[in-house]
Design an enzyme around this catalytic site. Structure first.
Site, PDB file in Angstrom:
ATOM      1  N   GLU A   1       0.797  -1.223   0.000  1.00 48.14           N
ATOM      2  CA  GLU A   1       0.000   0.000   0.000  1.00 48.14           C
ATOM      3  C   GLU A   1       0.832   1.277   0.000  1.00 48.14           C
ATOM      4  OE1 GLU A   1      -2.548  -0.521   3.408  1.00 48.14           O
ATOM      5  OE2 GLU A   1      -3.775  -1.998   2.405  1.00 48.14           O
TER       6      GLU A   1
ATOM      7  N   GLU B   1      -5.111  -8.741   0.642  1.00 49.29           N
ATOM      8  CA  GLU B   1      -5.834  -8.479   1.899  1.00 49.29           C
ATOM      9  C   GLU B   1      -7.300  -8.247   1.591  1.00 49.29           C
ATOM     10  OE1 GLU B   1      -4.420  -5.197   4.325  1.00 49.29           O
ATOM     11  OE2 GLU B   1      -2.340  -5.799   3.987  1.00 49.29           O
TER      12      GLU B   1
END
Ligand code: IFM
Length: 436
Positions: free
Chosen positions: A156, A343
Site C-alpha cells: 500500500e 488483503e
C-alpha cells in the site's frame, strides 16, 4: 486458487527491542500526543516473535495454502549499513516452520516499519532511501529466497506516502502535499529497482509484485462538482499508482493539482518511470471498501469524503462486494497479470464468550459475500489467483492501537491466548469445500 491469511511485522511481532532490532517510525509516532489510541505501540503486540509456532499451527488447522507476512527492516538492518544475522535467523526459523507444514510464504519487504536511522536521515523523502531499501532487499533475497513462494516489494504505497506524509494519520505523521508526492515517487522507484535487481541482476525466479490499496470511488451525487471530486480522489487513491506502474506515467491532472502545492518535480529523474513500470509477475490488491467523493473547494484535492447510507463495519467502512468487482475490473483495464487479493477483511467489536467462542456473524457475512464475488469474478475470467484474509490474528491496527479487531482469531492481549472465531471455522469450511 491460493487461499491464505495475511499479517504484518509491526502489527503482530512485538519483541521490539529483542534480537538486535532498533526502533522504527511507528515506535516513535506512537509516543506523540493524539497520534495513536492510548499511545499504544507494537512493543508486545501478539508476541508472534515468540509464539510463531503456535500461529503456524493455527494456519495448518485452518488449511490455508499460503501465509503472507512482512519482514521488519530494523531487525535486518538495525543501523545504516549494519546487517544483523540474528534478525534474519528469526525469519529463517519462521520460514522453515511454514515449509514443514507445506504453507507457501508470501513475503512483503516493506509494510511501513521504516527504521528510525533511515527516517533521521530524511526517510523516503531522501532518494538515498531507495539504495538503503535495495541493500535490505538484497540481504532478504540472498538469505530467504529459497524458502519463499512470492515477494511483495511494498504494501500500500498510497498509505506509506499520502496517508503518512500528506494527511498525517499514519507514521511519521507529516502534513505536506509535496512530501506525500515525493515519498510516493521514491517508494515506487524502489519497487522498480528491487524488481529489476531480483529478476535481472540476481536472476531469481520466484514471483515478485507490489500490493496496492485500491479504493473504489463513487461520487456523492451526479453533480458536475461531485464528479470532479470523484475524479480527483480516484486519481489520488488509485490512478496515481496504477498509471505509474502500468503506463509509466503519472496522470497529468494529478500533476497539475499537486503542482500548485509544490516547488517542482525535479525529484523525478530520466528513466525513473521506465523502471517503475517494469514487468512483474502479479499485481496485489487490498480491497476493503469504497468511498463517496463530495466537492470541497477548501481541499487541495477539491474533494472530501461524503455521506454513504451503506452498512458499515466497526471502523465505519462501507460494506460493498459490488465495489470489489468494480475495483478488480478497473485493474483489468490496465493489465492481464494475475491478480492476487493480498488483503480483504473486516473489523468488528468482537466479544469473547465465557466458553471461549466468538460469534462474529458480521465478519462471517463479509467473508462469505466477498469470497462469493471472487468465485463469480473468476467464472467471468478475471483471473484472481489468490485470496488472503486480513487478518489471521487481531492485531495492532495502527492509529487505532488494539481497539479495533480484524482477526479471524481473537487475541486476548493480557494472556496472549488465541481463540478462533466463527469466521475462522467458516473460512476453513470454504477452503475445504473448494479444495475438493
Ligand atoms: O491493518 C491494515 C494493514 O496493515 C494494511 N491494510 C489495511 C489493514 C486494515 O486497516
Amino acid at each position: 486458487m491460493i487461499y491464505g491469511v495475511a499479517t504484518a511485522a509491526y502489527q503482530i511481532e512485538g519483541a521490539s527491542n529483542l534480537g538486535g532490532r532498533t526502533p522504527c517510525i511507528w515506535d516513535e509516532f506512537a509516543k506523540g500526543d493524539g497520534n495513536v489510541y492510548k499511545k499504544q505501540d507494537g512493543s508486545v503486540a501478539c508476541d508472534h516473535y515468540h509464539l510463531y509456532k503456535e500461529d503456524v499451527k493455527l494456519m495448518t488447522d485452518l488449511g490455508v495454502d499460503s501465509y503472507r507476512f512482512s519482514i521488519a527492516w530494523p531487525r535486518i538492518f538495525p543501523e545504516k549499513g549494519v546487517f544483523n544475522q540474528e534478525g534474519m535467523d528469526y525469519y529463517i526459523d519462521l520460514l522453515k516452520e511454514l515449509k514443514k507444514y507445506n504453507i507457501k510464504a508470501s513475503v512483503t519487504l516493506y509494510h511501513w516499519d521504516l527504521p528510525m536511522w533511515a527516517y533521521n536521515d530524511g526517510g523516503w523523502l531522501n532518494r538515498q532511501c531507495v539504495d538503503w531499501f535495495i541493500e535490505y532487499s538484497t540481504a532478504c533475497f540472498k538469505h530467504l529466497d529459497k524458502y519463499v513462494y512470492s515477494w511483495i516489494t511494498h504494501n500500500e504505497p498510497f498509505c506509506a506516502s499520502f496517508l503518512s506524509h500528506t494527511l498525517g494519520i499514519l507514521a511519521p505523521g507529516r502534513k505536506s502535499v509535496e512530501e506525500g508526492v515525493i515519498v510516493s515517487h521514491h517508494l515506487l522507484l524502489s519497487h522498480g529497482k528491487v524488481v529489476d535487481l531480483y529478476k535481472n541482476t540476481l536472476k531469481l525466479k520466484n514471483d515478485i509484485g507490489i500490493t496496492l490499496s485500491l479504493m473504489w470511488q463513487d461520487s456523492l451525487t451526479d453533480s458536475f462538482e461531485d464528479n470532479l471530486a470523484k475524479i480527483n480522489s480516484d486519481g489520488l487513491f488509485n490512478r496515481w499508482f496504477l498509471d505509474a506502474l502500468f503506463k509509466g506515467e503519472y496522470p497529468t491532472y494529478m500533476l497539475n493539482l499537486f503542482g500548485s502545492k509544490m516547488s517542482g518535480f525535479s525529484f523525478i529523474k530520466d528513466g525513473d518511470l521506465k523502471l517503475i513500470s517494469i514487468d512483474c509477475d502479479f499485481i496485489g490488491i487490498n480491497y476493503y471498501t469504497r468511498t463517496t467523493a463530495k466537492y470541497d473547494s477548501t481541499s487541495f484535492l477539491l474533494s472530501m469524503m461524503g455521506y454513504s447510507s451503506l452498512p458499515k463495519t466497526a471502523v465505519g467502512w462501507d460494506i460493498t462486494p459490488e465495489s470489489f468487482v468494480k475495483t478488480v475490473k478497473m485493474v483489468r483495464e490496465y493489465t492481464d497479470l494475475p491478480i492476487v487479493v493480498t488483503e480483504n477483511g473486516s473489523c468488528w467489536d468482537d466479544e469473547l464468550n465465557s466458553d471461549g467462542t466468538i460469534n462474529d456473524v458480521n465478519r462471517v457475512d463479509y467473508l462469505k459475500s466477498h469470497l462469493q464475488v471472487v468465485d463469480e469474478m473468476n467464472a467471468d475470467g478475471l483471473n484472481i489467483t489468490g485470496y488472503y484474509a486480513w487478518s489471521l490474528l487481531d492485531n495492532y491496527e495502527w492509529s487505532h492501537g488494539y481497539s479495533k479487531r480484524f482477526g479471524i482469531v481473537y487475541v486476548d492481549y493480557e494472556t496472549q491466548k488465541r481463540y478462533p472465531k466463527d469466521s475462522y471455522y467458516t473460512y476453513r469450511e470454504i477452503i475445504k469445500k473448494n479444495k475438493k
